[in-house]
Design a protein around this motif. Structure first.
Motif, PDB file in Angstrom:
ATOM      1  N   VAL A   6      61.965  40.340  44.020  1.00 47.31           N
ATOM      2  CA  VAL A   6      62.689  41.433  43.361  1.00 47.31           C
ATOM      3  C   VAL A   6      62.352  41.479  41.873  1.00 47.31           C
ATOM      4  N   LEU A   7      62.232  40.337  41.243  1.00 52.47           N
ATOM      5  CA  LEU A   7      61.904  40.305  39.817  1.00 52.47           C
ATOM      6  C   LEU A   7      60.534  40.901  39.545  1.00 52.47           C
ATOM      7  N   GLY A   8      59.567  40.607  40.392  1.00 51.13           N
ATOM      8  CA  GLY A   8      58.232  41.145  40.221  1.00 51.13           C
ATOM      9  C   GLY A   8      57.633  40.782  38.868  1.00 51.13           C
ATOM     10  N   SER A   9      57.055  41.765  38.195  1.00 56.20           N
ATOM     11  CA  SER A   9      56.364  41.530  36.921  1.00 56.20           C
ATOM     12  C   SER A   9      57.315  41.174  35.785  1.00 56.20           C
ATOM     13  N   ARG A  10      58.602  41.294  36.003  1.00 56.78           N
ATOM     14  CA  ARG A  10      59.582  40.911  34.978  1.00 56.78           C
ATOM     15  C   ARG A  10      59.651  39.393  34.822  1.00 56.78           C
ATOM     16  N   LEU A  11      59.167  38.672  35.835  1.00 54.86           N
ATOM     17  CA  LEU A  11      59.135  37.213  35.789  1.00 54.86           C
ATOM     18  C   LEU A  11      57.997  36.776  34.869  1.00 54.86           C
ATOM     19  N   LYS A  12      58.348  36.179  33.742  1.00 51.83           N
ATOM     20  CA  LYS A  12      57.357  35.819  32.734  1.00 51.83           C
ATOM     21  C   LYS A  12      57.075  34.320  32.683  1.00 51.83           C
ATOM     22  N   MET A  36      64.971  31.976  47.226  1.00 50.74           N
ATOM     23  CA  MET A  36      63.921  31.972  46.210  1.00 50.74           C
ATOM     24  C   MET A  36      62.886  33.069  46.427  1.00 50.74           C
ATOM     25  N   GLU A  37      62.445  33.240  47.662  1.00 55.27           N
ATOM     26  CA  GLU A  37      61.430  34.262  47.912  1.00 55.27           C
ATOM     27  C   GLU A  37      61.945  35.647  47.543  1.00 55.27           C
ATOM     28  N   GLU A  38      63.146  35.965  47.975  1.00 54.82           N
ATOM     29  CA  GLU A  38      63.703  37.290  47.674  1.00 54.82           C
ATOM     30  C   GLU A  38      63.912  37.473  46.174  1.00 54.82           C
ATOM     31  N   PHE A  39      64.457  36.463  45.514  1.00 52.41           N
ATOM     32  CA  PHE A  39      64.749  36.567  44.088  1.00 52.41           C
ATOM     33  C   PHE A  39      63.473  36.832  43.287  1.00 52.41           C
TER      34      PHE A  39
END
Length: 312
Positions: free
Chosen positions: A222-228, A216-219
């Protein structure tokens, strides 16, 4: 403090939506994840039993949902995100079924989303890896659907959000669509660059991640600001149960089934400032009706705990 959200399914009823939204506010939520998928159930789609809800015109749908919109506003609840009915394609389904999902349900779902003033709508990617032989070919089909809706989404100011899914194989849960964070980051960036705006984002689902052993932490990092948007819920690592976080343990020493610490660290890493949204509708049927408010209040309390940890 980060805002808290929860599914409207099982909490908000069509007969008196204002009452349900008021309940959410009293429990400690300021946002809602509107369960549009409750109006065309996935089991019915797979069974080719369409209820024709989306046969209604956009104007008729807006009239139907006006009490919901007004009830949410009166309670001070913002419709932050929405879930489109799914699946959006059935491999063994009839041409009539799949055409209906694409050309009736999907675009009208975006219209309803815009009617609520909702920025984000979650869509499920195609589950076709086994039929087509690879995840890349599977994504190609999902991307065709995204491009079909992207012009409408751009016009309405809506971001389509794909989520990490699971699949079943031989009685075991395996990774489904959108479970490779690096691939998804590249795909989201490429498509958004093409349209010149954020037509595509990501919804991270903690329950699905737990079922297939995602880091979960890595996922999330990696997504960063793309996670909405988020779908926060818990399970036993075996079945998609959509229960309250910290409900399940893997050992007698009570080590949590889900890596909540990794999830929190991931959100800390990306300085997440979005809504902490819980996808926990089954909780309201697991507990007696007399405990609905208490159950929602407890979920909101966990949300407040998450928020403090993320912002510390």
């Amino acid at each position: 403090m980060l805002e808290l959200g929860v599914q409207t399914k099982e909490a908000v009823q069509d007969e008196n939506p204002a009452e349900g939204f008021s309940l959410l506010r009293q429990a400690g939520f300021s946002c809602a994840d509107f369960s549009l998928n409750a109006y065309l159930l996935n089991l019915d789609i797979y069974g080719n039993n369409l209820n024709r809800f989306f046969d209604a015109s956009v104007q008729e749908l807006e009239e139907f949902f006006t009490p919901h919109k007004e009830g949410a506003a009166k309670a001070g609840i913002r419709i932050h995100q929405m879930h489109m009915p799914y699946p959006i394609y059935v491999p063994q389904g009839s041409t009539e079924l799949n055409d209906y999902l694409w050309h009736q349900m999907a675009p009208k779902s975006l219209a309803v989303c815009a009617f609520f003033g909702c920025r984000y709508i979650v869509v499920h990617g195609f589950k076709l890896a086994r039929e087509l032989g690879s995840e890349d070919r599977e994504w190609t089909q999902t991307e065709k659907f995204i491009h079909y809706l992207a012009p409408q989404a751009r016009e309405l100011g809506i971001t389509l959000c794909v989520e990490n899914l699971y699949n079943g194989l031989g009685g075991h849960m395996i990774e489904g669509p959108c479970c490779n964070a690096r691939k998804m980051a590249e795909r989201i960036d490429r498509i958004n660059e093409q349209y010149g705006c954020e037509v595509l984002g990501f919804c991270f689902d903690t329950g699905h991640a737990n079922l297939v052993g995602v880091d979960m932490e890595e996922f999330v990092t990696v997504l960063g600001s793309r996670l909405k948007v988020l779908h926060i819920h818990d399970n036993d690592g075996i079945t998609d149960l959509h229960q309250i976080p910290y409900t399940f343990a893997r050992t007698r020493e009570n080590r949590a089934s889900t890596d909540w610490q990794g999830f929190i660290r991931g959100l800390q890493n990306i300085h997440y400032r979005g809504v902490l949204n819980f996808e926990t509708a089954p909780v309201l049927t697991a507990f007696p009706q007399g405990l609905r408010k208490e159950s929602l209040t407890f979920i909101a309390t966990i949300g407040k705990y998450f928020a403090k940890r993320i912002l510390c």
